[in-house]
Motif scaffolding. Structure first.
Motif, PDB file in Angstrom:
ATOM      1  N   ASP A   1       1.151  -1.347   0.060  1.00 22.14           N
ATOM      2  CA  ASP A   1       0.180  -0.248   0.097  1.00 22.14           C
ATOM      3  C   ASP A   1       0.398   0.473  -0.211  1.00 22.14           C
ATOM      4  N   GLU A   2       2.165   1.311   0.586  1.00 22.77           N
ATOM      5  CA  GLU A   2       2.376   1.841   0.934  1.00 22.77           C
ATOM      6  C   GLU A   2       3.637   2.767  -0.337  1.00 22.77           C
ATOM      7  N   LYS A   3       3.812   1.959  -1.732  1.00 18.31           N
ATOM      8  CA  LYS A   3       4.220   2.465  -3.132  1.00 18.31           C
ATOM      9  C   LYS A   3       2.919   2.799  -3.697  1.00 18.31           C
ATOM     10  N   LEU A   4       1.801   2.737  -3.462  1.00 20.53           N
ATOM     11  CA  LEU A   4       0.527   2.837  -4.328  1.00 20.53           C
ATOM     12  C   LEU A   4      -0.079   4.211  -3.646  1.00 20.53           C
ATOM     13  N   ARG A   5      -0.721   5.876  -4.122  1.00 15.78           N
ATOM     14  CA  ARG A   5      -1.145   6.598  -4.278  1.00 15.78           C
ATOM     15  C   ARG A   5      -2.537   6.939  -5.389  1.00 15.78           C
ATOM     16  N   ILE A   6      -3.485   6.645  -5.054  1.00 18.31           N
ATOM     17  CA  ILE A   6      -4.154   7.598  -6.042  1.00 18.31           C
ATOM     18  C   ILE A   6      -4.486   9.003  -5.945  1.00 18.31           C
ATOM     19  N   THR A   7      -3.902   9.651  -7.094  1.00 21.27           N
ATOM     20  CA  THR A   7      -3.438  10.699  -7.078  1.00 21.27           C
ATOM     21  C   THR A   7      -4.186  11.845  -8.082  1.00 21.27           C
TER      22      THR A   7
ATOM     23  N   TYR B   1       2.866   5.456  -8.545  1.00 16.54           N
ATOM     24  CA  TYR B   1       3.751   4.320  -7.577  1.00 16.54           C
ATOM     25  C   TYR B   1       5.008   5.034  -7.508  1.00 16.54           C
ATOM     26  N   PHE B   2       5.298   4.171  -6.467  1.00 20.62           N
ATOM     27  CA  PHE B   2       6.276   4.984  -5.890  1.00 20.62           C
ATOM     28  C   PHE B   2       7.007   3.595  -5.531  1.00 20.62           C
ATOM     29  N   ALA B   3       8.801   3.910  -6.216  1.00 23.25           N
ATOM     30  CA  ALA B   3       9.469   2.130  -6.052  1.00 23.25           C
ATOM     31  C   ALA B   3      10.000   2.073  -4.325  1.00 23.25           C
ATOM     32  N   SER B   4      10.088   3.370  -4.151  1.00 20.99           N
ATOM     33  CA  SER B   4      10.961   3.016  -2.587  1.00 20.99           C
ATOM     34  C   SER B   4      10.362   4.855  -1.763  1.00 20.99           C
ATOM     35  N   PRO B   5      10.435   4.933  -0.739  1.00 24.11           N
ATOM     36  CA  PRO B   5       9.980   6.095   0.169  1.00 24.11           C
ATOM     37  C   PRO B   5      10.873   7.320  -0.750  1.00 24.11           C
TER      38      PRO B   5
END
Length: 200
Positions: A98-104, A120-124
């Motif tokens: 979940d922490e890699k995905l954001r509905i924007t 999609y965030f591959a890393s923080p």
């Protein structure tokens, strides 16, 4: 995720083509399990971008309706929120954290209108990749100057967006009523094995 009762319900409400779309989705979920995250992004983005675009007022008879993935697929069409939501839940089902995905929520500059994509965030703190129904190719946010981010959210949090990186967290995603309503319908349909109330 897609049981026989759900497929039968889609067939009864929308016809054979609706049931076939759900079967194709089930197949996607099955064969994509062993793919890399990068491959999952491509498969899921391509799958949903084949769906027909329709405005909420024309398709659902409502000004703003966020469909569950099943409602989107069964009804055969949806708007930008529906593409983004379907991609989000499908990738979550495929094990993407979940922490890699954001509905924007963004402003689409060329159209000068509100739009929604999946980030999609591959890393923080990494630059996000953008999964969009307007542009089929997945691109880094820096290559999408046509989009101005406003805020983003996922199953847990709500953030004010930046063009690069995650932005500042401003609360929980439960503050977004349409998101809360969607998740309630999703939970209800998964328990009952039938389509939710959005198809009435």
């Amino acid at each position: 995720m897609v049981g026989k009762a759900l497929i039968d319900s889609a067939r009864d409400l929308y016809g054979v083509a609706a049931a076939e779309r759900l079967v194709h989705w089930q197949n996607l979920l099955s064969y994509s399990q062993k793919l890399t995250e990068a491959q999952k992004l491509i498969e899921v983005n391509d799958f949903f971008n084949r769906m027909r675009y329709a405005k909420d007022i024309d398709h659902w008879g409502k000004e703003d309706f966020w469909a569950t993935p099943v409602e989107f697929l069964a009804s055969g069409a949806g708007d930008c929120e529906d593409y983004s939501i379907a991609k989000y839940f499908t990738l979550r089902e495929l094990g993407v954290p979940d922490e890699k995905l954001r509905i924007t929520y963004v402003n689409a500059v060329a159209e000068d209108q509100a739009h929604m994509v999946l980030s999609y965030f591959a890393s923080p703190g990494a630059e996000p990749l953008i999964l969009d129904n307007l542009v089929s190719e997945i691109r880094p946010a820096s290559n999408r100057r046509d989009l101005v981010p406003v805020y983003n959210f996922n199953g847990d949090g709500l953030w004010l967006s930046r063009q690069r990186g995650e932005g500042g967290r401003v609360g929980k995603s439960g503050r977004i009523k349409t998101w809360t309503d969607l998740r309630r319908r999703l939970q209800k349909s998964s328990h009952q094995g039938v389509l939710g109330e959005g198809n009435s």
